[in-house]
Design an enzyme around this catalytic site. Sequence first.
Site, short mmCIF file in Angstrom:
data_model
loop_
_atom_site.label_atom_id
_atom_site.label_comp_id
_atom_site.label_asym_id
_atom_site.label_seq_id
_atom_site.Cartn_x
_atom_site.Cartn_y
_atom_site.Cartn_z
N HIS A 75 28.78 84.97 32.11
CA HIS A 75 29.43 83.89 32.52
C HIS A 75 30.80 83.86 30.80
O HIS A 75 31.73 83.71 31.33
CB HIS A 75 28.51 82.14 32.36
CG HIS A 75 29.52 81.30 31.80
ND1 HIS A 75 30.23 80.68 33.21
CD2 HIS A 75 29.96 80.38 31.12
CE1 HIS A 75 30.46 79.91 32.86
NE2 HIS A 75 30.60 79.34 31.61
N GLU A 76 30.43 84.56 29.79
CA GLU A 76 30.94 84.36 28.99
C GLU A 76 31.76 84.84 28.43
O GLU A 76 32.91 84.30 28.45
CB GLU A 76 29.90 84.34 27.46
CG GLU A 76 28.73 83.00 27.28
CD GLU A 76 29.75 81.59 26.97
OE1 GLU A 76 30.82 81.89 27.52
OE2 GLU A 76 28.49 80.70 27.92
ZN ZN Z 1 31.69 78.56 30.23
#
Ligand code: ZN
Length: 208
Positions: A75-76
Amino acid sequence: MNKTFEKYQSQHSIKRITGAEAARRILDSNGLQNVPIDLITGNLTDNYDPTANVVRLSQSVYNNTSTAAIGIACHEVGHALQYATNYPPVRLRMAIIPVTRIGSRLSVPLIIIGILLGSLSYFFTVLAYIGIAFFAQSTFFQLVTLPVELNASKRALQQIQANGLLYDSEIQGAKDVLNAAALTYVAALALSLNQLIRFLLIVGRRRR
Ligand SMILES: [Zn+2]
């Protein structure tokens, strides 16, 4: 969010890839070899810093081989991909950060002064509305954050599949953790919107 993360923290991926390794693979396969991955302290403090162009992962994500850790790490990286591809909502969000920072500091004091002194002069009622406008701007910021976060998770799941990091049977763990994270942003927006309406009602009532 914490509960879902805990649940899938013990579900180790079949390929035994750590969060950091998964992040590295996705960054590299998208031509982002120049983006480093750092380790940071704290629990669920993971983030992407666009100013330094660094992905920062917490201990329980960096070295963990769980589907939850892989989901969060990717996600990052999704945020790093958004900046690399000039995704419009992320640029809008970036552009309004300075105004939001000032506005969020001024809004509540202005509203309180405006309400307390509203009976003295109409000037103070105007002041309260200026405070509310600042507050509305921070609500708008939360609104813009939502598509940015959802899109980062979407990119994460696409990249996990494209790079074969998790088997199809395991991907649900990553999906559930990312959905739980998205809900925290929905909750923040709902709270902000609720507060905005309350301020409007209070100042509106005082005027009459
Ligand atoms: Zn985020």
